[in-house]
Scaffold this motif. Structure first.
Motif, short mmCIF file in Angstrom:
data_model
loop_
_atom_site.label_atom_id
_atom_site.label_comp_id
_atom_site.label_asym_id
_atom_site.label_seq_id
_atom_site.Cartn_x
_atom_site.Cartn_y
_atom_site.Cartn_z
N PRO A 42 -0.68 -14.29 -32.36
CA PRO A 42 -0.76 -13.43 -31.19
C PRO A 42 -1.13 -13.45 -30.07
CG PRO A 42 -2.12 -12.56 -32.83
CD PRO A 42 -1.64 -14.01 -33.31
N ARG A 43 -0.93 -12.86 -29.08
CA ARG A 43 -2.04 -12.95 -27.86
C ARG A 43 -3.19 -12.43 -27.96
NH1 ARG A 43 0.79 -14.14 -23.07
NH2 ARG A 43 -1.52 -14.39 -22.48
N TYR A 44 -3.16 -11.57 -28.75
CA TYR A 44 -4.46 -10.55 -29.18
C TYR A 44 -4.89 -10.37 -30.35
CZ TYR A 44 -4.18 -9.90 -23.92
OH TYR A 44 -3.98 -10.38 -22.62
N LEU A 45 -6.01 -10.54 -30.81
CA LEU A 45 -6.25 -10.37 -32.30
C LEU A 45 -7.62 -9.46 -32.52
CD1 LEU A 45 -4.98 -11.27 -35.25
CD2 LEU A 45 -6.04 -13.45 -34.88
N LYS A 89 -5.95 -15.17 -38.29
CA LYS A 89 -5.07 -16.45 -38.49
C LYS A 89 -4.28 -16.38 -36.92
CE LYS A 89 -1.79 -18.86 -41.02
NZ LYS A 89 -1.06 -18.95 -42.81
N MET A 90 -3.96 -17.39 -36.30
CA MET A 90 -3.14 -17.62 -35.03
C MET A 90 -2.27 -18.65 -35.39
SD MET A 90 -6.67 -18.25 -32.79
CE MET A 90 -7.54 -17.34 -33.87
N ARG A 91 -1.31 -18.64 -34.67
CA ARG A 91 -0.11 -19.61 -34.67
C ARG A 91 0.16 -20.40 -33.40
NH1 ARG A 91 0.63 -15.75 -38.55
NH2 ARG A 91 0.99 -16.49 -40.38
N CYS A 92 0.72 -21.48 -33.52
CA CYS A 92 1.07 -22.35 -32.33
C CYS A 92 2.34 -23.10 -32.64
CB CYS A 92 0.04 -23.16 -32.04
SG CYS A 92 0.30 -24.50 -30.73
N ILE A 93 3.29 -23.07 -31.74
CA ILE A 93 4.29 -23.89 -31.75
C ILE A 93 4.26 -24.70 -30.46
CG2 ILE A 93 7.03 -23.80 -31.77
CD1 ILE A 93 7.05 -21.13 -32.61
N GLU A 122 -2.44 -36.62 -21.88
CA GLU A 122 -1.86 -35.33 -21.14
C GLU A 122 -1.53 -34.24 -21.77
OE1 GLU A 122 1.04 -37.09 -18.02
OE2 GLU A 122 2.18 -34.92 -18.18
N GLN A 123 -2.08 -33.32 -21.81
CA GLN A 123 -1.98 -31.96 -22.87
C GLN A 123 -1.23 -30.91 -22.25
OE1 GLN A 123 -5.53 -31.00 -25.04
NE2 GLN A 123 -6.27 -32.89 -24.37
N TYR A 124 -0.31 -30.21 -22.69
CA TYR A 124 0.22 -29.05 -22.27
C TYR A 124 -0.05 -27.80 -23.29
CZ TYR A 124 3.12 -32.18 -19.85
OH TYR A 124 3.74 -33.18 -18.95
N PHE A 125 -0.92 -26.74 -22.35
CA PHE A 125 -1.42 -25.57 -23.09
C PHE A 125 -0.59 -24.51 -23.24
CE2 PHE A 125 -5.96 -26.83 -23.45
CZ PHE A 125 -6.02 -28.06 -22.77
N GLY A 126 -0.76 -23.80 -24.34
CA GLY A 126 -0.37 -22.45 -24.46
C GLY A 126 -1.16 -21.25 -23.67
N PRO A 127 -0.65 -19.98 -23.77
CA PRO A 127 -1.56 -18.69 -23.08
C PRO A 127 -2.75 -18.61 -24.02
CG PRO A 127 0.46 -18.04 -24.18
CD PRO A 127 0.42 -19.55 -24.64
N GLY A 128 -2.94 -19.21 -25.26
CA GLY A 128 -3.94 -18.70 -26.02
C GLY A 128 -3.81 -17.39 -26.67
N THR A 129 -4.73 -17.17 -27.78
CA THR A 129 -5.01 -16.21 -28.49
C THR A 129 -6.37 -15.52 -28.15
OG1 THR A 129 -3.30 -16.68 -30.56
CG2 THR A 129 -5.08 -15.08 -30.83
N ARG A 130 -6.30 -14.41 -27.80
CA ARG A 130 -7.94 -13.75 -27.54
C ARG A 130 -8.42 -13.00 -28.92
NH1 ARG A 130 -11.13 -13.91 -23.66
NH2 ARG A 130 -9.58 -14.62 -22.15
N LEU A 131 -9.28 -13.65 -29.42
CA LEU A 131 -9.83 -12.88 -30.94
C LEU A 131 -11.05 -11.97 -30.37
CD1 LEU A 131 -9.90 -12.66 -33.76
CD2 LEU A 131 -11.35 -14.78 -33.75
N THR A 132 -10.89 -10.92 -31.02
CA THR A 132 -12.12 -10.01 -30.79
C THR A 132 -12.60 -9.83 -32.18
OG1 THR A 132 -11.54 -9.12 -28.59
CG2 THR A 132 -12.95 -7.98 -29.84
#
Lengths: 113, 112
Positions: B8-11, B20-24, B100-110
């Motif tokens: 998710p974007r926020y956790l 747990k966070m996922r990435c495609i 050369e890497q391509y980044f996702g928006p990230g999952t912000r874990l609190t």
């Protein structure tokens, strides 16, 4: 130990001026160096890389960077700067160990129209 | 623009809970990286994969973090027992060649 330093946390300049963002690195072997940009609300985007060869490398969006082995620097440049260049810029080094990357803390660039 | 998808974007988790966070990754990118970015913008490399194989991981990852990139499924990063110090932005990046890497928006874990 490998490391990347971006000494300027913030840089502000006027549109039309030349921009140069500083990056220095510490690495004992031939470095692979990168610049990434993060626009507000977006992911990190690749700008350019230096692997070997010409010391001035050109990237996307009109940016270029110069690799200087003599002072372990890889500064990012663009002239003229445009207000849309306002973003956070990260310098990165690919270090020892397979594809292990080190990033600087970033420089926030503000270009005033 | 990157096509790396992170969910998710926020956790938000309590201490001791699993996170747990996922990435495609982008299609055709066999190399996947996970990074942790703290509030001081410091990046910490955690682990990377080529296809389903772990290429490299740091000690921290080996102990409390687990990650996998199964074929035909999203990659995942899981923290077995979350600690307050794990609160950060977790970034996934994919690459064709590994540089050369391509980044996702990230999952912000609190972690509360």
């Amino acid at each position: 130990a490998q490391s990347v330093d971006q000494p300027d946390a913030h840089v502000t300049l006027s549109e039309g001026a030349s921009l140069e963002l500083r990056c220095s690195y510490s690495y004992s072997a031939a470095p692979y160096l990168f610049w990434y940009v993060q626009y507000p609300g977006q992911s990190l985007q690749f700008l350019l890389k230096y692997i070997t060869g010409d010391t001035v490398v050109k990237g996307t969006k009109g940016f270029e960077a110069e690799f200087r082995k003599s002072n372990s620097s890889f500064n990012l440049k663009k002239s003229p700067a445009h207000w849309s260049d306002s973003a956070k810029y990260f310098c990165a080094l690919e270090g020892t160990g397979y594809q292990n990357f080190y990033f600087g803390k970033g420089t926030s660039l503000t270009v005033i129209p | 623009n990157s096509k790396v998808i992170q969910t998710p974007r926020y956790l938000v988790k309590g201490q001791g809970q699993k996170a747990k966070m996922r990435c495609i990754p982008e299609k055709g990118h066999p190399v996947v990286f996970w990074y942790q970015q703290n509030k001081n913008n410091e990046f910490k490399f955690l682990i990377n994969f080529q296809n389903q194989e772990v290429l490299q991981q740091i000690d921290m990852t080996e102990k409390r973090f687990s990650a996998e990139c199964p074929s035909n499924s999203p990659c995942s990063l899981e923290i077995q027992s979350s600690e307050a110090g794990d609160s950060a932005l977790y970034l996934c990046a994919s690459s064709v060649t590994g540089d050369e890497q391509y980044f996702g928006p990230g999952t912000r874990l609190t972690v509360l």
